[in-house]
Design a protein around this motif. Structure first.
Motif, PDB file in Angstrom:
ATOM      1  N   LEU A   1       5.300  11.509  -0.539  1.00 21.91           N
ATOM      2  CA  LEU A   1       4.837  10.133  -0.723  1.00 21.91           C
ATOM      3  C   LEU A   1       4.962   9.759  -2.194  1.00 21.91           C
TER       4      LEU A   1
ATOM      5  N   LEU B   1       0.350   5.571  -5.531  1.00 23.00           N
ATOM      6  CA  LEU B   1      -0.664   5.549  -4.486  1.00 23.00           C
ATOM      7  C   LEU B   1      -2.055   5.877  -4.975  1.00 23.00           C
TER       8      LEU B   1
ATOM      9  N   HIS C   1       2.310   0.951   9.815  1.00 25.12           N
ATOM     10  CA  HIS C   1       2.872   0.542   8.530  1.00 25.12           C
ATOM     11  C   HIS C   1       3.904   1.570   8.052  1.00 25.12           C
TER      12      HIS C   1
ATOM     13  N   LEU D   1       5.416   3.657   5.431  1.00 22.88           N
ATOM     14  CA  LEU D   1       4.980   4.109   4.111  1.00 22.88           C
ATOM     15  C   LEU D   1       6.114   4.162   3.088  1.00 22.88           C
TER      16      LEU D   1
ATOM     17  N   PRO E   1       2.141   1.870  -0.241  1.00 17.91           N
ATOM     18  CA  PRO E   1       0.857   2.042   0.426  1.00 17.91           C
ATOM     19  C   PRO E   1       0.576   0.899   1.397  1.00 17.91           C
ATOM     20  N   ASN E   2      -0.206   1.205   2.403  1.00 15.21           N
ATOM     21  CA  ASN E   2      -0.582   0.174   3.377  1.00 15.21           C
ATOM     22  C   ASN E   2      -1.373  -0.929   2.667  1.00 15.21           C
TER      23      ASN E   2
ATOM     24  N   ASP F   1      -2.566   7.397  10.699  1.00 12.52           N
ATOM     25  CA  ASP F   1      -2.483   7.086   9.269  1.00 12.52           C
ATOM     26  C   ASP F   1      -3.639   7.645   8.441  1.00 12.52           C
TER      27      ASP F   1
ATOM     28  N   HIS G   1      -2.766   9.214   4.869  1.00 16.45           N
ATOM     29  CA  HIS G   1      -2.521   8.160   3.881  1.00 16.45           C
ATOM     30  C   HIS G   1      -3.829   7.484   3.473  1.00 16.45           C
TER      31      HIS G   1
END
Ligand SMILES: *Cc1c(COP(=O)(O)O)cnc(C)c1O
Length: 285
Positions: free
Chosen positions: A47, A52, A210, A212, A216-217, A250, A253
Motif C-alpha cells: 500500500l 496513508l 473502494h 485502494l 485511501p478510502n 476493508d 485498510h
C-alpha cells in the motif's frame, strides 16, 4: 508512541481466538518504522504507506466486533469460548433473541453486544431490553438520541449507555447516517442534552469495494477529519473519540488509517445465507 520497527504480531495465545479470528485486528503501528504494518497486509498487497498513515493518532489496539447476524447462538458461544467478547448484530429482534438465549446468558457472562443496524424509534424500547447491551453504534438523528436517552433513563441502569454517532460518509441513499455537516451538532446534542448516554465515537460504513490503488478510502478520511472537527469544536481529547469503520473486505485498510473498532462478519463466521430469512420486515441496512 513507538519509534522502532514495532513489535512482532501477537504470538498465538493458548486460549486465543480461533484461527479465523487471529487474522483480524493487530495493534496499529506508527508509520516511521520499517517493516511496520502495511508492507503487505493480508491479501491487499503493498500500500502507498506514506500517504496513508496518519500522524499523531492515538496508538490504540482496535477492538474486534464479531458480527454474528444470521448466525446461530452456537457460533457465538464457540467464538466466546476462544476469547472473543464483543459481538455485533444489526436487527433488534435477532439481537434480543440471541442475547436472551439462556445458553448464551449462562456461558457468556462477559459478552458485550454492539448494535450496528439502523434503529427505528419504535424499536428503541426493545433494544434497551437487550441483556448485556454494550454499545449502540448507530445514532443517526438527535430525535433518536433523545428517545434512547429517555428509554435508558427509565431503565435506571447505573451506567450510561455508550453510543456512537453514525455518519453517511459516502452519501449513498442506501446508507443510513447523518450527513457529515450535521455530525458535530448531533454529537454536541448527545453530550449536552442526553445525560444517560455516553458519546464514545463516530461510525461509518462508507463505500464498499473502494479501489485502494486510487489511494485511501475517502469515506474513512471523511470520518477522520470529522473527528478532528468534533474534537476541536467541543474541546474533546482525540483519544476519547473512537472511529468504527472497516468490515471484512476493508478492515486492514481501515486499521491502517486509524480505525479503533472494526466490525467483521463473514471473514469470521463464513458467508451469510439469507435464503431462509424471507420472513418479512427484515430489510437489510
Ligand atoms: C453485516 C455488517 C458488517 C459485517 O459485514 P462483513 O462484510 O460480513 O464483515 C459490518 N457492519 C455493519 C453495519 C453490518 O451490517
Amino acid at each position: 508512541m513507538e519509534t522502532g520497527p514495532g513489535p512482532p504480531r501477537d504470538p498465538p495465545r493458548p486460549n486465543g481466538p480461533p484461527v479465523s479470528l487471529r487474522r483480524v485486528p493487530r495493534p496499529w503501528q506508527p508509520a516511521n518504522g520499517a517493516g511496520g504494518l502495511g508492507d503487505n497486509v493480508g491479501g491487499l498487497g503493498p500500500l502507498p504507506l506514506t500517504s496513508l498513515l496518519p500522524q499523531g493518532l492515538p496508538d490504540v489496539q482496535p477492538r474486534l466486533v464479531a458480527v454474528s447476524k444470521t448466525k446461530p447462538a452456537e457460533m457465538v458461544m464457540d467464538a466466546y469460548s476462544h476469547g472473543q467478547r464483543s459481538f455485533g448484530e444489526n436487527y433488534v429482534q435477532e439481537l434480543l433473541e440471541k442475547a436472551s438465549d439462556s445458553r448464551i446468558l449462562s456461558s457468556c457472562p462477559e459478552i458485550k453486544w454492539h448494535f450496528i443496524g439502523h434503529l427505528q424509534k419504535n424499536n428503541v424500547n426493545k433494544l434497551i431490553a437487550v441483556p448485556n447491551l454494550f454499545m449502540l453504534e448507530t445514532v443517526d438523528s438527535v430525535k433518536l438520541a433523545d428517545r434512547v436517552n429517555s428509554s435508558w433513563q427509565k431503565k435506571g441502569s447505573p451506567q450510561r449507555l455508550k453510543v456512537m454517532v453514525q455518519v453517511n460518509t459516502s452519501g449513498e441513499d442506501s446508507k443510513h447516517g447523518l450527513p457529515p455537516r450535521d455530525t458535530a451538532a448531533a454529537v454536541e446534542h448527545v453530550i449536552n442534552k442526553c445525560p444517560s448516554l455516553e458519546f464514545v465515537g463516530l461510525m461509518t460504513i462508507g463505500s464498499v469495494g473502494h479501489d485502494l490503488s486510487k489511494g485511501p478510502n475517502p469515506d474513512f478520511q471523511v470520518l477522520l477529519s470529522l473527528r478532528q472537527e468534533v474534537c476541536e469544536k467541543l474541546n474533546l481529547p482525540i483519544e476519547k473519540v473512537e472511529l468504527s469503520m472497516g468490515m471484512s473486505t476493508d478492515f486492514q485498510h481501515a486499521i491502517e488509517v486509524g480505525s479503533t473498532n472494526v466490525r467483521i462478519g463473514s471473514t469470521i463466521f463464513g458467508e451469510r445465507d439469507y435464503s431462509n430469512k424471507a420472513d418479512g420486515g427484515k430489510a437489510p441496512g
